[in-house]
Design an enzyme around this catalytic site. Structure first.
Site, PDB file in Angstrom:
ATOM      1  CD  GLU A  83      -3.042  -1.005   2.199  1.00 13.90           C
ATOM      2  OE1 GLU A  83      -4.215  -1.155   1.864  1.00 13.90           O
ATOM      3  OE2 GLU A  83      -2.693  -0.794   3.376  1.00 13.90           O
ATOM      4  CB  CYS A  96       2.987   7.794   3.044  1.00  8.53           C
ATOM      5  SG  CYS A  96       3.480   6.584   4.282  1.00  8.53           S
ATOM      6  CB  CYS A 103       7.348  -4.502   8.548  1.00  7.36           C
ATOM      7  SG  CYS A 103       8.689  -3.621   9.385  1.00  7.36           S
ATOM      8  CB  CYS A 107       6.149  -2.098  15.880  1.00  7.75           C
ATOM      9  SG  CYS A 107       7.754  -1.451  15.382  1.00  7.75           S
ATOM     10  CB  CYS A 110       2.852  -1.609  13.403  1.00  5.01           C
ATOM     11  SG  CYS A 110       2.949  -1.261  11.643  1.00  5.01           S
ATOM     12  CB  SER A 183      10.353   7.064   9.011  1.00  6.80           C
ATOM     13  OG  SER A 183       9.943   6.702  10.299  1.00  6.80           O
ATOM     14  CB  SER A 206      10.180   4.852  14.709  1.00  5.18           C
ATOM     15  OG  SER A 206       9.792   5.295  13.445  1.00  5.18           O
ATOM     16  CG  HIS A 208       7.474   4.409  18.372  1.00  8.09           C
ATOM     17  ND1 HIS A 208       7.075   5.628  17.866  1.00  8.09           N
ATOM     18  CD2 HIS A 208       7.596   3.596  17.282  1.00  8.09           C
ATOM     19  CE1 HIS A 208       6.971   5.561  16.550  1.00  8.09           C
ATOM     20  NE2 HIS A 208       7.285   4.346  16.178  1.00  8.09           N
ATOM     21  CG  ASN A 282      -3.951   6.275  13.519  1.00  6.69           C
ATOM     22  OD1 ASN A 282      -4.763   7.145  13.816  1.00  6.69           O
ATOM     23  ND2 ASN A 282      -2.746   6.559  13.049  1.00  6.69           N
ATOM     24  CB  CYS A 325       0.871   6.576  11.422  1.00 11.53           C
ATOM     25  SG  CYS A 325       2.599   6.528  11.484  1.00 11.53           S
TER      26      CYS A 325
HETATM   27  S1  SF4 Z   1       5.928   0.586  12.811  1.00  9.71           S
HETATM   28 FE1  SF4 Z   1       7.299   0.577  11.031  1.00  9.71          FE
HETATM   29  S2  SF4 Z   1       9.031  -0.678  11.708  1.00  9.71           S
HETATM   30 FE2  SF4 Z   1       7.348  -1.130  13.121  1.00  9.71          FE
HETATM   31  S3  SF4 Z   1       6.309  -2.945  12.223  1.00  9.71           S
HETATM   32 FE3  SF4 Z   1       5.257  -1.100  11.457  1.00  9.71          FE
HETATM   33  S4  SF4 Z   1       6.241  -0.681   9.473  1.00  9.71           S
HETATM   34 FE4  SF4 Z   1       7.607  -2.049  10.626  1.00  9.71          FE
END
Ligand code: SF4
Length: 336
Positions: A83, A96, A103, A107, A110, A183, A206, A208, A282, A325
Site C-alpha cells: 500500500e 507515503c 515488515c 512492532c 502496527c 523513517s 521512530s 516510541h 490509530n 500511520c
Molecule cells: S511501525 Fe514501522 S518498523 Fe514497526 S512494524 Fe510497522 S512498518 Fe515495521
C-alpha cells in the site's frame, strides 16, 4: 538509444505521466518499437483505490511474480502487494511509500508487521509507487516523500537509496533532499552509512518509548540497539549533514503516554538537535492497544514544550480507509 531520446523518454514518463510507447510522439517509431524490449514500464496493477473523507488517497498495488538470478539458480518470486498513500495538506502533497512487503520489525502496535516480512521491494517498485500516486486525478504534483509505509527502509538500504536518487533527480520527480524523509526504527550502522549518502535526506527515528525496557516491549528490534546507541548515531547524522533529526513518538493509551514518560523523553531529546512528532495511535483490529485520551496527549506535549523541546502533534490522516500511520498492510487479493 541516443542521449536526447533518453531525455525525451524521462519527460514522457515523469513529467507527462505517459508510459505507453505509442503515446510518445516525438520519439522515432523505430525507438518506440524497441522500448518494450529494453524497459518494463508501469508493472503494477492497481488492486484497490480508496479515498478518505479527509482527502487522503490510498492505493493497494500488486506486482506480478518476478524472476531473479540465472540458469538453475533462477528464482520465481511471489506476487507482491503493498500500500502507498497520498496525503494532501495545504500546499503539500505528501506521498507515503513502502520499502518492503510486510515488515521484519514486528512492532506490537502496527498492522504492517503482523505477518512478518514477505520480501524487499526493488528500486523500480518503490519509484513506481510515487509515479502511481502522481497520476491520481485531481491532484497537484507531489511535493514531499516519506518512507513511512510498510517496511523498515534501512533494512532495504540499496533499493531505497537508489530510489531516492530517482525521486531527487531533476530528470524525474525533482524533489529536494529536505522534502524526502527516511523513517527508521533504528539501525545504528545503517544510519552511519546514510551519513555518507550524497543526498542529505531528513532522518526520522521512530523512538516510541523513553527507555530501553519499555521500547523492547513494543519494538522487538529494540533489543539490537540501545536508545543511547541510536541517539549517538542520530547525533552524528546531524553533525555531518546539518539536518535536524525528527523523533517520532506514537502515543499508546495507558502504555507510554503518561507524564513520567514525557519527562524522560524531554531529557533524551535534549541530548541532540531534534524535534519531536507526537502521533496518536490509530487502532488496528486484533491488536490490544487503544488511542490515547486527548487530555493526556496535550499534557504530554506541554511537558515537552516546557522542557524546551520543539514538539508537534501530527494529525491522523486517512483513518477511515486504514491509511493512517501503522495501519498499512498487504491484503489478500481474493476479496475483489
Ligand atoms: S511501525 Fe514501522 S518498523 Fe514497526 S512494524 Fe510497522 S512498518 Fe515495521
Amino acid at each position: 538509444m541516443p542521449g536526447h531520446t533518453a531525455d525525451q523518454l524521462c519527460q514522457w514518463i515523469y513529467q507527462k505521466g505517459v508510459i505507453d510507447p505509442d503515446g510518445m510522439t516525438n520519439i522515432s517509431s523505430r525507438n518506440r518499437q524497441r522500448l518494450p524490449e529494453l524497459l518494463q514500464l508501469g508493472e503494477a496493477r492497481i488492486h484497490r483505490n480508496q479515498d478518505s473523507n479527509d482527502g487522503t488517497r490510498k492505493l493497494l498495488l500488486e506486482w506480478p511474480p518476478r524472476r531473479s538470478g540465472a540458469g538453475s539458480l533462477e528464482l520465481l518470486h511471489d506476487v507482491q502487494q503493498t500500500e502507498c498513500v497520498m496525503i494532501p495538506s495545504g500546499q503539500r502533497r505528501t506521498a507515503c511509500v513502502s520499502s518492503q512487503v510486510g515488515c521484519p520489525v514486528g512492532c506490537r502496535f502496527c498492522a504492517s508487521g503482523l505477518e512478518g516480512l514477505d520480501g524487499n521491494l526493488t528500486t523500480a517498485r518503490i519509484v513506481e509507487q510515487v509515479w502511481r500516486l502522481q497520476q491520481l486525478p485531481g491532484l497537484d504534483r507531489i511535493t514531499n516523500i516519506v518512507f513511512m509505509g510498510m517496511g523498515e527502509p534501512l533494512a532495504n538500504y540499496a533499493a531505497v537509496t537508489s530510489a531516492i536518487r530517482t525521486i531527487n533527480a531533476d530528470w524525474a520527480f525533482n524533489i529536494s533532499a529536505r522534502r524526502i524523509t527516511v523513517s527508521t526504527v533504528g539501525l545504528p550502522t545503517a544510519i552511519r552509512k546514510l551519513v555518507d549518502f550524497e543526498i542529505p535526506v531528513t532522518l526520522a527515528l521512530s523512538l516510541h518509548a523513553p527507555n530501553d525496557q519499555l521500547r523492547r516491549e513494543i519494538i522487538p528490534w529494540a533489543e539490537y540497539a540501545t536508545i543511547e546507541e541510536l541517539l549517538d548515531a542520530c547525533d552524528e547524522y546531524f553533525r555531518k549533514t546539518g539536518r535536524e533529526v525528527t523523533l517520532e513518538y506514537i502515543l499508546l493509551g495507558g502504555v507510554n503516554d503518561q507524564p513520567e514518560h514525557a519527562r524522560e523523553l524531554a531529557n533524551l531529546a535534549g541530548r541532540l538537535r531534534s524535534n519531536i512528532n507526537l502521533i496518536r495511535y490509530n487502532e488496528v483490529e486484533s491488536l490490544p492497544y487503544r488511542r490515547p485520551e486527548s487530555a493526556d496527549v496535550h499534557q504530554f506535549q506541554s511537558i515537552l514544550l516546557k522542557g524546551g523541546v520543539n514538539t508537534h502533534i501530527r494529525a491522523s490522516r486517512g483513518r477511515d480507509i486504514a491509511a493512517a500511520c501503522g495501519q498499512l498492510r498487504q491484503e489478500a487479493s481474493t476479496e475483489d
